[in-house]
Design a protein around this motif. Structure first.
Motif, PDB file in Angstrom:
ATOM      1  N   PHE A 137       0.811  -1.262  -0.048  1.00  0.00           N
ATOM      2  CA  PHE A 137      -0.132  -0.077  -0.060  1.00  0.00           C
ATOM      3  C   PHE A 137       0.873   1.165  -0.165  1.00  0.00           C
ATOM      4  CE2 PHE A 137      -2.985  -3.087   1.881  1.00  0.00           C
ATOM      5  CZ  PHE A 137      -4.096  -2.910   1.039  1.00  0.00           C
ATOM      6  N   PHE A 138       2.038   1.240   0.418  1.00  0.00           N
ATOM      7  CA  PHE A 138       2.974   2.607   0.479  1.00  0.00           C
ATOM      8  C   PHE A 138       4.247   2.024  -0.272  1.00  0.00           C
ATOM      9  CE2 PHE A 138       0.489   2.103   4.424  1.00  0.00           C
ATOM     10  CZ  PHE A 138      -0.195   3.283   4.338  1.00  0.00           C
ATOM     11  N   GLN A 139       4.799   3.277  -0.635  1.00  0.00           N
ATOM     12  CA  GLN A 139       6.096   3.392  -1.441  1.00  0.00           C
ATOM     13  C   GLN A 139       7.050   4.546  -0.597  1.00  0.00           C
ATOM     14  OE1 GLN A 139       6.944   1.080  -3.673  1.00  0.00           O
ATOM     15  NE2 GLN A 139       5.078   0.081  -3.463  1.00  0.00           N
ATOM     16  N   PRO A 140       8.176   4.410  -0.906  1.00  0.00           N
ATOM     17  CA  PRO A 140       9.226   5.641  -0.388  1.00  0.00           C
ATOM     18  C   PRO A 140       8.413   7.002  -0.837  1.00  0.00           C
ATOM     19  CG  PRO A 140      10.296   3.549  -1.059  1.00  0.00           C
ATOM     20  CD  PRO A 140       9.097   3.412  -1.559  1.00  0.00           C
ATOM     21  N   ASP A 141       8.769   7.959   0.161  1.00  0.00           N
ATOM     22  CA  ASP A 141       8.309   9.343  -0.407  1.00  0.00           C
ATOM     23  C   ASP A 141       6.627   9.425  -0.433  1.00  0.00           C
ATOM     24  OD1 ASP A 141      10.852  10.093  -0.921  1.00  0.00           O
ATOM     25  OD2 ASP A 141      10.647   9.489  -3.192  1.00  0.00           O
ATOM     26  N   ASP A 142       5.851   8.400   0.087  1.00  0.00           N
ATOM     27  CA  ASP A 142       4.653   8.553   0.567  1.00  0.00           C
ATOM     28  C   ASP A 142       4.414   9.403   1.706  1.00  0.00           C
ATOM     29  OD1 ASP A 142       3.611   7.412  -1.918  1.00  0.00           O
ATOM     30  OD2 ASP A 142       3.314   5.493  -0.882  1.00  0.00           O
ATOM     31  N   GLU A 143       3.358  10.419   1.562  1.00  0.00           N
ATOM     32  CA  GLU A 143       3.165  11.044   2.963  1.00  0.00           C
ATOM     33  C   GLU A 143       1.951  10.360   3.674  1.00  0.00           C
ATOM     34  OE1 GLU A 143       2.239  15.021   1.848  1.00  0.00           O
ATOM     35  OE2 GLU A 143       4.363  15.295   1.043  1.00  0.00           O
ATOM     36  N   VAL A 144       2.241  10.048   4.938  1.00  0.00           N
ATOM     37  CA  VAL A 144       1.172   9.094   5.750  1.00  0.00           C
ATOM     38  C   VAL A 144       0.983   9.646   7.129  1.00  0.00           C
ATOM     39  CG1 VAL A 144       2.085   6.943   4.677  1.00  0.00           C
ATOM     40  CG2 VAL A 144       3.195   7.790   6.693  1.00  0.00           C
ATOM     41  N   VAL A 145      -0.178   9.131   7.687  1.00  0.00           N
ATOM     42  CA  VAL A 145      -0.610   9.725   9.253  1.00  0.00           C
ATOM     43  C   VAL A 145      -0.965   8.440   9.799  1.00  0.00           C
ATOM     44  CG1 VAL A 145      -2.637  10.795   9.923  1.00  0.00           C
ATOM     45  CG2 VAL A 145      -1.913  11.501   7.505  1.00  0.00           C
ATOM     46  N   GLY A 146      -0.506   8.590  11.033  1.00  0.00           N
ATOM     47  CA  GLY A 146      -0.872   7.179  11.947  1.00  0.00           C
ATOM     48  C   GLY A 146      -0.421   7.640  13.326  1.00  0.00           C
ATOM     49  N   LYS A 147      -1.078   6.697  14.190  1.00  0.00           N
ATOM     50  CA  LYS A 147      -1.074   6.977  15.532  1.00  0.00           C
ATOM     51  C   LYS A 147       0.147   5.795  16.267  1.00  0.00           C
ATOM     52  CE  LYS A 147      -3.697   7.817  19.878  1.00  0.00           C
ATOM     53  NZ  LYS A 147      -5.105   7.666  20.292  1.00  0.00           N
ATOM     54  N   CYS A 148       1.074   6.242  17.152  1.00  0.00           N
ATOM     55  CA  CYS A 148       2.072   5.324  17.901  1.00  0.00           C
ATOM     56  C   CYS A 148       1.086   4.691  19.047  1.00  0.00           C
ATOM     57  CB  CYS A 148       3.244   5.981  18.295  1.00  0.00           C
ATOM     58  SG  CYS A 148       4.186   6.659  17.061  1.00  0.00           S
ATOM     59  N   TYR A 149       1.601   3.408  19.141  1.00  0.00           N
ATOM     60  CA  TYR A 149       1.222   2.643  20.279  1.00  0.00           C
ATOM     61  C   TYR A 149       2.471   1.989  21.021  1.00  0.00           C
ATOM     62  CZ  TYR A 149      -3.817   3.114  18.935  1.00  0.00           C
ATOM     63  OH  TYR A 149      -4.873   3.601  18.792  1.00  0.00           O
ATOM     64  N   SER A 150       3.385   2.242  20.739  1.00  0.00           N
ATOM     65  CA  SER A 150       4.819   1.981  21.446  1.00  0.00           C
ATOM     66  C   SER A 150       5.941   3.060  20.763  1.00  0.00           C
ATOM     67  CB  SER A 150       5.204   0.585  21.317  1.00  0.00           C
ATOM     68  OG  SER A 150       5.562   0.592  19.957  1.00  0.00           O
ATOM     69  N   ASP A 151       7.253   2.942  21.077  1.00  0.00           N
ATOM     70  CA  ASP A 151       8.110   3.909  20.774  1.00  0.00           C
ATOM     71  C   ASP A 151       8.211   4.011  19.245  1.00  0.00           C
ATOM     72  OD1 ASP A 151       8.646   4.852  23.094  1.00  0.00           O
ATOM     73  OD2 ASP A 151      10.384   3.992  23.530  1.00  0.00           O
TER      74      ASP A 151
END
Length: 343
Positions: free
Chosen positions: A80-94
């Motif tokens: 679903f992703f390639q280098p240089d893609d801009e992404v959004v997410g939430k961390c659940y560990s470090d």
């Protein structure tokens, strides 16, 4: 309220997390992992009691968890992703970002990072817990908070009549002037209830606005469990008042972790066939069975951000060297808008 020792730990933890973001990322990627260079992260209050209840080690509690960045590297099974893609997410560990989604190019890093937590909470409260539908009447308590504003915007988009309480005259003016960025420029809030004014009664205002029927959904920002509580909680509604203004078959979504209902309160909810739900957005990280719904929510949040339907209330971006002081202010609830670190 946190002790000096707790605040010292919080400062050290924030510094460690931000350092880890840029320096200590594991070099070897798993088959389904993605390496992301963080461009912005939002500062949200940490629920240390929740982590203690779950018996999580404090060293594993991330700070600045809502992140936006650029994909640097992907594992061999990532499609679903390639280098240089801009992404959004939430961390659940470090280092673990749960199921990131694509960020539309035209959105600013800071804007997206500042909307993740409150957007996720709004969707969880209104869609997952309250089963919101067009025609409902919603009461958002402390509507001028970052969470309250996104809840109002999301509900109005779905054809819900919104009432909101204001904790100050400034909040009331802000809510009365709240308008959608697209479409008909009508007010997002049908009625603003200024609970800061001792002459205004929350219950009477809601019943008057609904013809005595009560509201369909209530989202609180805390509840007074007793008639007399500290001054800092004096503007919170009493739990009996919320039950009184709730309509038949209504839904009360509470953020009060220690809510206690007396038998008469439970009886009132029973007679109204009303429901009570506890809002805890961390539940999305507790089960992989909910990953599909979580991804749908995240994608919808960024889509509505790109169209202007959702517009988070943000402070000016915080540089990295001010992050520790800013996080302490967030933890002490000394800021009203969402703070975002720009890296």
């Amino acid at each position: 309220t946190f002790s000096r020792k707790a605040h010292s730990w919080l400062s050290d933890k924030l510094t460690d997390c931000l350092f880890n973001m840029s320096q200590n990322v594991p070099s070897a990627l798993g088959s389904n992992q993605v390496k992301v260079q963080v461009k912005a992260c939002a500062l949200s209050p940490l629920d240390l009691k929740l982590h203690e209840d779950l018996k999580l080690q404090r060293d594993l509690v991330p700070v600045g968890r809502e992140i936006v960045g650029i994909v640097l590297q992907v594992g061999p099974k990532v499609t679903f992703f390639q280098p240089d893609d801009e992404v959004v997410g939430k961390c659940y560990s470090d280092f673990c970002v749960r199921s990131p989604v694509q960020k539309p190019e035209k959105l600013r890093w800071v804007e997206v990072a500042g909307a993740i937590r409150d957007g996720l909470r709004a969707y969880t409260a209104l869609h997952t817990l309250a089963r919101m539908v067009s025609g409902h009447t919603l009461l958002v308590l402390d509507g001028a908070s970052p969470f309250g504003v996104l809840s109002i915007q999301l509900a109005h988009y779905h054809g819900v009549k919104v009432l909101a309480s204001a904790l100050s005259s400034e909040d009331q003016k802000f809510l009365e002037q709240l308008r959608p960025s697209v479409g008909v420029r009508e007010s997002l809030v049908a009625r603003v209830i200024g609970v800061w004014d001792t002459k205004v009664d929350l219950v009477d205002s809601c019943l008057e606005e609904t013809g005595g029927l009560g509201v369909d959904i209530v989202i609180d920002s805390g509840v007074r469990l007793h008639e007399e509580e500290p001054e800092a909680r004096c503007l919170l509604p009493y739990k009996h008042d919320i039950i009184t203004l709730l309509g038949v078959g209504g839904h009360w979504v509470t953020t009060e972790q220690n809510l206690q209902l007396d038998p008469p309160d439970s009886r009132s909810l029973f007679l109204k066939a009303a429901s009570l739900s506890f809002l805890n957005e961390e539940v999305w990280g507790a089960s992989s069975a909910r990953q599909g719904r979580y991804l749908h929510i995240m994608k919808d949040i960024v889509e509505k951000l790109s169209t202007g339907t959702l517009r988070p209330q943000l402070e000016d971006p915080v540089p990295l060297y001010d992050a520790t002081v800013s996080m302490e202010m967030v933890q002490k609830k000394q800021v009203r808008k969402r703070l975002v670190i720009q890296l």
